[in-house]
Design an enzyme around this catalytic site. Structure first.
Site, PDB file in Angstrom:
ATOM      1  CB  THR A 184      38.895  40.270  48.256  1.00  0.00           C
ATOM      2  OG1 THR A 184      39.457  40.816  47.184  1.00  0.00           O
ATOM      3  CG2 THR A 184      38.683  38.719  47.995  1.00  0.00           C
ATOM      4  NE  ARG A 212      45.765  42.264  39.216  1.00  0.00           N
ATOM      5  CZ  ARG A 212      45.042  41.852  40.523  1.00  0.00           C
ATOM      6  NH1 ARG A 212      43.814  41.961  40.377  1.00  0.00           N
ATOM      7  NH2 ARG A 212      45.966  41.640  41.316  1.00  0.00           N
ATOM      8  N   GLY A 214      43.490  38.725  39.097  1.00  0.00           N
ATOM      9  CA  GLY A 214      44.254  38.608  40.264  1.00  0.00           C
ATOM     10  C   GLY A 214      44.062  36.955  40.679  1.00  0.00           C
ATOM     11  N   GLY A 236      44.605  39.751  49.402  1.00  0.00           N
ATOM     12  CA  GLY A 236      45.641  40.732  49.328  1.00  0.00           C
ATOM     13  C   GLY A 236      46.116  41.032  48.029  1.00  0.00           C
ATOM     14  N   GLY A 238      47.197  40.350  44.774  1.00  0.00           N
ATOM     15  CA  GLY A 238      47.033  39.437  43.840  1.00  0.00           C
ATOM     16  C   GLY A 238      48.089  38.550  43.193  1.00  0.00           C
TER      17      GLY A 238
HETATM   18  N1  ASP Z   1      43.658  39.389  45.850  1.00  0.00           N
HETATM   19  C1  ASP Z   1      42.606  40.355  45.263  1.00  0.00           C
HETATM   20  C2  ASP Z   1      43.077  40.621  43.721  1.00  0.00           C
HETATM   21  O1  ASP Z   1      44.464  40.909  43.841  1.00  0.00           O
HETATM   22  C3  ASP Z   1      42.485  41.789  45.684  1.00  0.00           C
HETATM   23  C4  ASP Z   1      41.987  41.445  47.334  1.00  0.00           C
HETATM   24  O2  ASP Z   1      41.912  40.425  47.849  1.00  0.00           O
HETATM   25  O3  ASP Z   1      41.851  42.583  47.854  1.00  0.00           O
HETATM   26  O4  ASP Z   1      42.734  40.972  42.752  1.00  0.00           O
END
Ligand code: ASP
Length: 315
Positions: A184, A212, A214, A236, A238
């Protein structure tokens, strides 16, 4: 292991004569990055983070706003196939790409977000359009795509987001039913004049299904900005960031407990860890202080201050 953290002090003056006390921090995702990642690839990540910083700094130099920096920097990272946002987005269970993004302006706490979009080339720009040209904060799916198209944003076929690397990962993940979630992108800015802004953009988690969504498009979870406290962009797993309202949690600790950014961020990260959430964030406060914290093995991250002090690191 080759240690990638380095601090560069510019002596030649890209930023000479520029007295503002600005700070820009960006991330390109957190996760358990392989410490044996080939050096050429590490260098490519570091180079793109560096270019993103330079781009952001040049906008402030030319009197652009914190919000402009967030949009342009995130857009640049969305166009770079290395990151799980825009062009390099991960694949859903159905072998498509669905993207989420949000942006927030700390001046009036205005915000915009798009979730589960599949035809907008730069979701961060769509998030800004939602903020500036609609009465809403978050639009989703086909409706958000139509809104972006009607507002003149660049549209692409969903195939545009398909990169060979992510498709391979998707096929491997499908076999092993692995839910990868790396890459991300996000940006937070203090413009040196009291203004803060934040933005986050992602393809979400590999193999996500059932629509879904996040934390990235959720204001208060993945993104937050308030001139009174700080600007935050998260990355991270989510679901944990939504449950714990991580981005707003940092600002709230500063606001209610009068903590410094550093203290507030530490408490919030401890809480994330306590609930077994994984990931990290970049944040700046209204004095230009910054934090880039994570509880995973790595987080692609970079920052620059008006005096030219830069930090670019992976592990
Ligand atoms: N936070 C993002 C999500 O959960 C994914 C990521 O940050 O790597 O969609």
């Amino acid at each position: 292991m080759f240690k990638l953290t380095f601090v560069l002090l510019f002596t030649h003056l890209v930023l000479a004569g520029f007295s503002q006390n600005f700070t820009i921090a960006i991330h390109g995702g957190a996760g358990n990055v392989d410490p044996n990642m080939p050096e050429v690839l590490q260098q490519r990540y570091l180079a793109t983070l560096d270019s993103a910083l330079q781009l952001g700094a040049s906008i402030l130099e030319n009197e652009g706003s914190a919000l402009d920096v967030v949009e342009v920097v995130v857009k640049y990272l969305e166009d770079c196939p290395l990151y799980n946002a825009g062009k390099g987005a991960v694949f859903t269970w159905d072998g498509k790409n669905e993207l989420d993004a949000s942006i927030m302006d700390g001046r009036m706490l205005t915000a915009g977000a798009v979730a589960g979009v599949s035809r907008i080339k730069n979701p961060i720009s769509a998030a800004r359009k939602v903020m500036e040209a609609s009465p809403h904060v978050m639009l989703s799916g086909m409706g958000a795509d139509s809104f972006a198209e009607a507002n003149g944003l660049e549209m692409v076929d969903n195939e545009y987001f398909k990169t060979a690397k992510r498709f391979e990962e998707f096929e491997r993940a499908k076999q092993r039913y692995l839910k990868d979630k790396m890459g991300t992108v996000g940006c937070v800015v203090y413009d040196g004049k009291g203004n803060l802004a934040a933005g986050t953009s992602t393809g979400g988690m590999t193999l996500k299904r059932w629509g879904r969504i996040g934390d990235a498009p959720v204001i208060g979870a993945g993104t937050y900005a308030d001139n009174a406290t700080c600007a935050v962009s998260c990355t991270g797993h989510g679901e944990y960031f939504i449950r714990l309202g991580i981005a707003r949690d940092i600002a709230a600790r500063m606001e209610y407990k009068q903590l410094s950014l550093e203290e507030a961020a530490r408490e919030t990260l401890d809480k994330l860890t306590q609930y077994q959430g994984t990931g990290g964030f970049v944040a700046v406060d209204n004095q230009g202080n910054l934090v880039m914290q994570f509880n995973t093995r790595a987080m692609f991250r970079a920052s620059i201050k008006a005096n030219g002090k830069k930090e670019i690191a992976i592990f």
